[in-house]
Design a protein around this motif. Structure first.
Motif, mmCIF file in Angstrom:
data_model
loop_
_atom_site.group_PDB
_atom_site.id
_atom_site.type_symbol
_atom_site.label_atom_id
_atom_site.label_comp_id
_atom_site.label_asym_id
_atom_site.label_seq_id
_atom_site.Cartn_x
_atom_site.Cartn_y
_atom_site.Cartn_z
ATOM 1 N N SER A 40 0.839 -1.209 0.000
ATOM 2 C CA SER A 40 0.000 0.000 0.000
ATOM 3 C C SER A 40 0.869 1.252 0.000
ATOM 4 O O SER A 40 0.527 2.263 -0.631
ATOM 5 C CB SER A 40 -0.922 0.004 1.223
ATOM 6 N N ALA A 41 2.000 1.188 0.706
ATOM 7 C CA ALA A 41 2.914 2.325 0.741
ATOM 8 C C ALA A 41 3.460 2.617 -0.653
ATOM 9 O O ALA A 41 3.534 3.779 -1.070
ATOM 10 C CB ALA A 41 4.061 2.042 1.707
ATOM 11 N N LEU A 42 3.828 1.583 -1.385
ATOM 12 C CA LEU A 42 4.344 1.772 -2.747
ATOM 13 C C LEU A 42 3.260 2.315 -3.676
ATOM 14 O O LEU A 42 3.529 3.176 -4.522
ATOM 15 C CB LEU A 42 4.891 0.450 -3.281
ATOM 16 N N VAL A 43 2.024 1.815 -3.514
ATOM 17 C CA VAL A 43 0.912 2.300 -4.337
ATOM 18 C C VAL A 43 0.649 3.780 -4.046
ATOM 19 O O VAL A 43 0.438 4.587 -4.960
ATOM 20 C CB VAL A 43 -0.359 1.466 -4.080
ATOM 21 N N SER A 44 0.662 4.141 -2.750
ATOM 22 C CA SER A 44 0.438 5.535 -2.373
ATOM 23 C C SER A 44 1.519 6.439 -2.949
ATOM 24 O O SER A 44 1.232 7.532 -3.457
ATOM 25 C CB SER A 44 0.409 5.653 -0.848
ATOM 26 N N LEU A 45 2.756 5.986 -2.898
ATOM 27 C CA LEU A 45 3.859 6.780 -3.452
ATOM 28 C C LEU A 45 3.710 6.940 -4.958
ATOM 29 O O LEU A 45 3.939 8.026 -5.512
ATOM 30 C CB LEU A 45 5.195 6.116 -3.126
ATOM 31 N N ALA A 46 3.302 5.861 -5.638
ATOM 32 C CA ALA A 46 3.088 5.929 -7.087
ATOM 33 C C ALA A 46 1.976 6.930 -7.417
ATOM 34 O O ALA A 46 2.088 7.719 -8.367
ATOM 35 C CB ALA A 46 2.741 4.545 -7.630
ATOM 36 N N CYS A 47 0.894 6.914 -6.621
ATOM 37 C CA CYS A 47 -0.193 7.879 -6.826
ATOM 38 C C CYS A 47 0.323 9.310 -6.671
ATOM 39 O O CYS A 47 -0.055 10.204 -7.433
ATOM 40 C CB CYS A 47 -1.315 7.628 -5.822
ATOM 41 N N GLY A 48 1.195 9.505 -5.673
ATOM 42 C CA GLY A 48 1.760 10.834 -5.454
ATOM 43 C C GLY A 48 2.549 11.325 -6.656
ATOM 44 O O GLY A 48 2.411 12.477 -7.072
ATOM 45 N N PHE A 49 3.384 10.442 -7.241
ATOM 46 C CA PHE A 49 4.178 10.833 -8.411
ATOM 47 C C PHE A 49 3.286 11.136 -9.612
ATOM 48 O O PHE A 49 3.507 12.119 -10.340
ATOM 49 C CB PHE A 49 5.168 9.720 -8.766
ATOM 50 N N ILE A 50 2.268 10.304 -9.822
ATOM 51 C CA ILE A 50 1.373 10.505 -10.971
ATOM 52 C C ILE A 50 0.608 11.821 -10.829
ATOM 53 O O ILE A 50 0.543 12.638 -11.757
ATOM 54 C CB ILE A 50 0.394 9.323 -11.099
ATOM 55 N N LEU A 51 0.022 12.041 -9.641
ATOM 56 C CA LEU A 51 -0.766 13.251 -9.439
ATOM 57 C C LEU A 51 0.110 14.502 -9.424
ATOM 58 O O LEU A 51 -0.335 15.582 -9.815
ATOM 59 C CB LEU A 51 -1.547 13.147 -8.130
#
Length: 308
Positions: free
Chosen positions: A274-285
């Motif tokens: 979940s931490a990696l997914v959240s970080l990926a969302c941060g980079f995309i947004l």
């Protein structure tokens, strides 16, 4: 000569609106005074009209809705916005507007908190709320604004016509401050006097209900304006918890060669994923936000070109 518009959003201010209008007439006689009546149940609109103000009815309840209509409808070079409760002297509001008229600010703020607010205001929870909101925004956006939620402000046309009003209620002041910080508008501050409401005049601001809305607005705008920081923080918390849960399982495996706590292992892996997914969302947004900023700058250039 710059065209000055005084914007006064009102809801049930019959005790004070006459004094506000006459105060501005004396200080800025050439200004157009607009009173936007937000479904008042008293004689606010009638008194304002009798005193020579331009009165407009705004049927959608909430200060944010009033400001949205004002910014869309009114054409001017300099906009001064004050509350209709006679807590801000017109001479101080004009001093705030001078920063805009002289080109030293796109949005100028009347700073109550550095002068008389904490002695004049009789609502202690409001004082605490002002300090909390100021500390949060200055921390998140790395700024040093002295008064985030003041109702005395001045703007130039560029700010007014490019500000997308999203808030419906009293959280509009917080939204304006954050928008100005994020879009790198030139912000100026002038220390002003604040006087509490006269006897019989009551505030429409509910400390806890509206305070919660302000905090919710800060959280939402933090997510929208700084997505990498927002989702990165969530990612860091999830990752740390996941690692803390994984360490005992891993140490047990080193000693025995067996995984004794499968549920803990599954939870720790889920948290780190979940931490990696959240970080990926941060980079995309964050990438989306940068493209949005680019389009905003292009729109600003077109707006300035059109004004010229």
């Amino acid at each position: 000569m710059k065209k000055i518009a005084v914007l006064v959003p009102c809801y049930n201010e019959e005790l004070t609106i006459k004094a506000v209008i006459n105060d501005f007439k004396n200080v800025i006689p050439d200004a157009d005074i607009y009173v936007y009546d937000n479904n008042s149940k008293d004689k606010t609109a009638q008194i304002a009209r009798e005193e020579g103000a331009i009165v407009v009815r705004e049927y959608r309840q909430g200060k944010g809705n009033v400001v949205r209509s004002m910014f869309r409808d009114i054409e001017a070079d300099v906009y001064i916005m004050v509350d209709g409760d006679d807590t801000y002297p017109a001479k101080d509001a004009y001093n705030v507007a001078k920063l805009v008229m002289e080109g030293k600010a796109d949005m100028a703020i009347g700073d109550r908190l550095s002068s008389t607010y904490f002695t004049e205001n009789k609502r202690p929870f409001h004082n605490t709320g002002n300090r909390l909101v100021r500390a949060l925004i200055n921390k998140i956006f790395k700024s040093d604004i002295k008064d985030i939620m003041t109702g005395c402000r001045a703007f130039n046309r560029k700010f007014v016509k490019s500000f997308p009003v999203l808030s419906k209620g009293f959280e509009i002041e917080t939204e304006m401050s954050i928008h100005a910080l994020d879009k790198r508008f030139l912000i100026g501050e002038v220390e002003i006097d604040y006087r509490d409401r006269p006897d019989g005049s009551q505030s429409k601001l509910n400390t806890f209900r509206d305070g919660f809305k302000v905090l919710k607005t800060i959280l939402n705008l933090y997510k929208d304006y700084k997505p990498l920081s927002f989702f990165g923080s969530i990612s860091a918390v999830l990752f740390i918890i996941g690692v803390l849960a994984f360490v005992p399982v891993f140490l047990g495996f080193i000693k025995t060669g067996l995984v004794a706590k499968f549920p803990t292992l599954i939870v720790s892996i889920g948290l780190m994923t979940s931490a990696l997914v959240s970080l990926a969302c941060g980079f995309i947004l964050d990438t989306v936000k940068k493209h949005s900023d680019q389009f905003y700058e292009i729109a600003m250039n077109l707006l300035e070109k059109g004004d010229k």
